[in-house]
Design a protein around this motif. Structure first.
Motif, PDB file in Angstrom:
ATOM      1  N   GLU A  94     -98.501 -32.298 -16.495  1.00 18.69           N
ATOM      2  CA  GLU A  94     -97.346 -32.835 -15.760  1.00 18.69           C
ATOM      3  C   GLU A  94     -96.750 -31.792 -14.813  1.00 18.69           C
ATOM      4  OE1 GLU A  94     -93.181 -35.062 -16.906  1.00 18.69           O
ATOM      5  OE2 GLU A  94     -94.258 -34.010 -18.481  1.00 18.69           O
TER       6      GLU A  94
ATOM      7  N   SER B  73     -92.216 -38.934  -6.914  1.00 15.62           N
ATOM      8  CA  SER B  73     -93.327 -39.440  -6.119  1.00 15.62           C
ATOM      9  C   SER B  73     -94.478 -39.772  -7.055  1.00 15.62           C
ATOM     10  CB  SER B  73     -93.754 -38.364  -5.115  1.00 15.62           C
ATOM     11  OG  SER B  73     -94.981 -38.674  -4.530  1.00 15.62           O
ATOM     12  N   ASP B  74     -95.344 -40.672  -6.626  1.00 17.28           N
ATOM     13  CA  ASP B  74     -96.541 -40.932  -7.406  1.00 17.28           C
ATOM     14  C   ASP B  74     -97.676 -39.995  -7.009  1.00 17.28           C
ATOM     15  OD1 ASP B  74     -95.502 -42.866  -9.072  1.00 17.28           O
ATOM     16  OD2 ASP B  74     -95.950 -44.501  -7.695  1.00 17.28           O
ATOM     17  N   SER B  75     -97.380 -39.063  -6.096  1.00 15.78           N
ATOM     18  CA  SER B  75     -98.337 -38.051  -5.656  1.00 15.78           C
ATOM     19  C   SER B  75     -97.867 -36.684  -6.129  1.00 15.78           C
ATOM     20  CB  SER B  75     -98.446 -38.042  -4.130  1.00 15.78           C
ATOM     21  OG  SER B  75     -98.846 -39.299  -3.651  1.00 15.78           O
TER      22      SER B  75
ATOM     23  N   GLY C  80     -98.200 -36.128  -9.813  1.00 15.17           N
ATOM     24  CA  GLY C  80     -97.549 -37.385  -9.456  1.00 15.17           C
ATOM     25  C   GLY C  80     -97.563 -38.400 -10.577  1.00 15.17           C
ATOM     26  N   GLY C  81     -96.585 -39.309 -10.547  1.00 13.34           N
ATOM     27  CA  GLY C  81     -96.539 -40.419 -11.484  1.00 13.34           C
ATOM     28  C   GLY C  81     -96.289 -40.037 -12.926  1.00 13.34           C
ATOM     29  N   THR C  82     -95.530 -38.947 -13.162  1.00 15.08           N
ATOM     30  CA  THR C  82     -95.266 -38.495 -14.528  1.00 15.08           C
ATOM     31  C   THR C  82     -93.776 -38.640 -14.840  1.00 15.08           C
ATOM     32  OG1 THR C  82     -94.828 -36.212 -13.849  1.00 15.08           O
ATOM     33  CG2 THR C  82     -97.131 -36.792 -14.341  1.00 15.08           C
TER      34      THR C  82
ATOM     35  N   ASN D  19     -91.839 -36.757 -12.404  1.00 17.39           N
ATOM     36  CA  ASN D  19     -92.148 -37.028 -10.995  1.00 17.39           C
ATOM     37  C   ASN D  19     -92.715 -38.434 -10.871  1.00 17.39           C
ATOM     38  OD1 ASN D  19     -92.731 -36.837  -8.259  1.00 17.39           O
ATOM     39  ND2 ASN D  19     -94.660 -35.762  -8.602  1.00 17.39           N
ATOM     40  N   SER D  20     -91.841 -39.420 -10.832  1.00 14.00           N
ATOM     41  CA  SER D  20     -92.290 -40.804 -10.676  1.00 14.00           C
ATOM     42  C   SER D  20     -91.570 -41.453  -9.499  1.00 14.00           C
ATOM     43  CB  SER D  20     -92.064 -41.599 -11.968  1.00 14.00           C
ATOM     44  OG  SER D  20     -90.719 -41.496 -12.382  1.00 14.00           O
ATOM     45  N   SER D  21     -92.298 -42.220  -8.726  1.00 13.10           N
ATOM     46  CA  SER D  21     -91.790 -42.844  -7.510  1.00 13.10           C
ATOM     47  C   SER D  21     -90.559 -43.708  -7.791  1.00 13.10           C
ATOM     48  CB  SER D  21     -92.895 -43.692  -6.879  1.00 13.10           C
ATOM     49  OG  SER D  21     -92.440 -44.269  -5.681  1.00 13.10           O
TER      50      SER D  21
END
Length: 175
Positions: free
Chosen positions: A76, A23-25, A89-91, A94-96
């Protein structure tokens, strides 16, 4: 019926695999069944480095097992939680649009000082599972390091936090 009783009756009490979608969150990943002390994360859909986080060095400290990188400090991996962990998020972990797998181990919780060796170490040990996380500062000379387990480990993995490769020792298998 002809097998002996396993040493660990319920291995899920000490180790569990969790698959999750990125997720980006901020993302709370749950389902480990315990508060993990070591989490190894691997991307399943993109070519990212693996990541290892442990409670002894702290959630913000990351090791890259598929390289010789020095330890990295960042935000992260946010926290170890009662049933998993939380990621920013967004790492890379954990990236969408990406899927990940995490392998999670339960050691002994908060690290304690161990003076059993010639070098004092910080140890989180689970004697029931035969698993411990150890952090120490080497001297450059031969030394012994306490590990907190009741018997000698059969597998030891060592990584310098300043870089260099990984060192592995495994007890020889007898036939």
């Amino acid at each position: 019926d002809n097998l002996s009783a396993p040493e660990i009756a319920l291995p899920g009490d000490y180790f569990n695999t969790v698959i999750y979608a990125g997720s980006d969150s901020s993302l709370a990943v749950t389902g480990t069944g315990f508060l993990p002390d070591t989490t190894w994360i691997k991307a399943r859909t993109v070519d990212n480095n693996n990541r290892i986080f442990d409670s002894v060095r702290g959630a913000s400290s990351k090791l890259i097992p598929d390289g010789t990188h020095a330890q990295e400090i960042g935000d992260e991996f946010t926290s170890f939680d009662s049933d998993g962990f939380t990621l920013k998020g967004g790492t890379g972990a954990n990236s969408s649009g990406n899927n990940f797998v995490s392998w999670n181990w339960k050691a002994g919780g908060t690290a304690s000082s161990n003076t059993d060796g010639t070098i004092t170490s910080s140890v989180s040990a689970n004697t029931d599972a035969g698993f411990s996380i150890v952090s120490y500062t080497g001297t450059g000379s031969a030394a012994t390091i306490g590990h907190g387990l009741s018997t000698a480990p059969e597998l030891i993995i060592v990584k310098s936090l300043t870089g260099e490769g990984w060192n592995v020792y495994a007890e020889p298998v007898s036939s």
